[in-house]
Scaffold this active site. Structure first.
Site, PDB file in Angstrom:
ATOM      1  N   GLU A 115     -51.061   0.242  24.794  1.00  0.00           N
ATOM      2  CA  GLU A 115     -49.933   1.169  25.770  1.00  0.00           C
ATOM      3  C   GLU A 115     -49.862   1.050  27.105  1.00  0.00           C
ATOM      4  O   GLU A 115     -50.634   1.222  27.450  1.00  0.00           O
ATOM      5  CB  GLU A 115     -50.260   2.729  24.842  1.00  0.00           C
ATOM      6  N   GLU A 182     -41.580   3.028  20.525  1.00  0.00           N
ATOM      7  CA  GLU A 182     -41.320   4.319  19.612  1.00  0.00           C
ATOM      8  C   GLU A 182     -40.106   4.632  20.013  1.00  0.00           C
ATOM      9  O   GLU A 182     -40.735   5.669  21.696  1.00  0.00           O
ATOM     10  CB  GLU A 182     -43.164   4.317  19.847  1.00  0.00           C
TER      11      GLU A 182
HETATM   12  O1  KIV Z   1     -50.891   3.386  15.947  1.00  0.00           O
HETATM   13  C1  KIV Z   1     -50.017   2.779  15.718  1.00  0.00           C
HETATM   14  O2  KIV Z   1     -50.218   2.537  14.512  1.00  0.00           O
HETATM   15  C2  KIV Z   1     -49.352   2.386  16.547  1.00  0.00           C
HETATM   16  C3  KIV Z   1     -47.799   2.222  15.828  1.00  0.00           C
HETATM   17  C4  KIV Z   1     -47.555   2.884  15.436  1.00  0.00           C
HETATM   18  C5  KIV Z   1     -47.106   1.128  16.466  1.00  0.00           C
HETATM   19  O3  KIV Z   1     -49.466   1.851  17.707  1.00  0.00           O
END
Ligand code: KIV
Length: 275
Positions: A115, A182
């Site tokens: 991220e 997201e």
């Molecule tokens: O952790 C996860 O499942 C994710 C998705 C929602 C993209 O990062």
């Protein structure tokens, strides 16, 4: 056919959509793989849907490696992407490379996801330079939940939208092969999708994105703690499971399960010697 980062590149070039779902175990990964989904993400959402935490903050490298290795054993064709958990890459470029290496070496992932935008670019570049493909993740990044003050749509002010678009260009420049968007307005996701050369994988980002990802428990109705607006329930497996568990409970208690056909037999002459 085996999906790789080249599949992602070709899909963007040809305008073909990419599908991604999360999985955390061997048998689910096998089903998703056999269904032809392009990529399986071992999301750190395992903190929520598998381990029952309120958020993803407590997920460890050991958790991710354990589940990634199980998924990798079940995924023959899907590209296995494993999330880098909180504090496994934010601390330094060195930590990022070492931990991405562990997810690939011990977790058998084909790529990692982390991220962050511009601030994560030194890490993205170093991991990519080490030969490990990186998928970036922008918009609502759950590891920053405490900084955001809750699960909220991101990129919906002029400043935030400009930063999101800039961040997407930066992660592409740093070498990311794809970027998850997201919880961002669909029109902003559309701009990002047009302005970057790597596939955008949306979750709550509209259908103009180059691909989509969902948490499988959400799309199967297996997780009811919290259901975001962007989730479509493709089946109510949660209800089917609950009904089957209740039927099992009833039959065990009534003495009707197991039935004769579930028993193993022994020859009478052997049995007679036991009395
Ligand atoms: O952790 C996860 O499942 C994710 C998705 C929602 C993209 O990062």
């Amino acid at each position: 056919m085996k999906n790789t980062v080249l599949t992602f590149k070709a899909a963007k070039e040809k305008g073909e959509k990419l599908s991604m779902l999360t999985a955390y175990d061997y048998s689910t990964a096998k089903l998703i793989d056999e269904a032809g989904v392009n990529s399986i993400l071992i999301g750190d959402s395992l903190g929520n849907v598998i381990l029952g935490y309120e958020d993803t903050i407590s997920v460890t490298m050991e958790d991710m490696i354990h589940h990634s290795a199980a998924v990798a054993r079940g995924a023959k064709n899907a590209l296995v992407v494993c999330d880098m958990p909180f504090m496994s890459y934010q601390t330094s470029v060195y930590d990022a490379v070492v931990n991405a290496g562990r997810l690939m070496k011990e977790g058998r992932a084909g790529a990692v996801k982390l991220e962050g935008g511009k601030e994560a670019c030194p890490q993205i570049k170093a991991i990519v330079d080490a030969g490990i493909p990186v998928c970036a993740h922008l918009g609502l990044t759950p590891q920053s939940i405490n900084a955001f003050g809750g699960f909220k749509v991101q990129g919906n002010t002029e400043t935030a939208a400009k930063k999101l678009i800039e961040d997407a260009k930066e992660v592409e420049k740093a070498g990311a092969f794809a970027v998850v968007l997201e919880c961002v307005p669909a029109r902003i996701a559309e701009i990002v999708t047009k302005e970057v050369g790597i596939p955008t994988i949306g979750i709550g980002a509209g259908n103009v994105c180059d691909g989509q990802v969902l948490v499988y428990q959400d799309m199967l109705g297996m997780f009811s703690d919290f259901t975001p607006k962007f989730v479509k329930r493709f089946a109510d497996i949660g209800l089917v499971m609950k009904e089957a568990f209740a039927a099992y409970d009833r039959e065990v208690k009534a003495g009707t399960f197991p039935a004769k056909e579930h028993e193993y037999t022994i020859r009478d002459d052997v049995l007679e010697k036991l009395y």
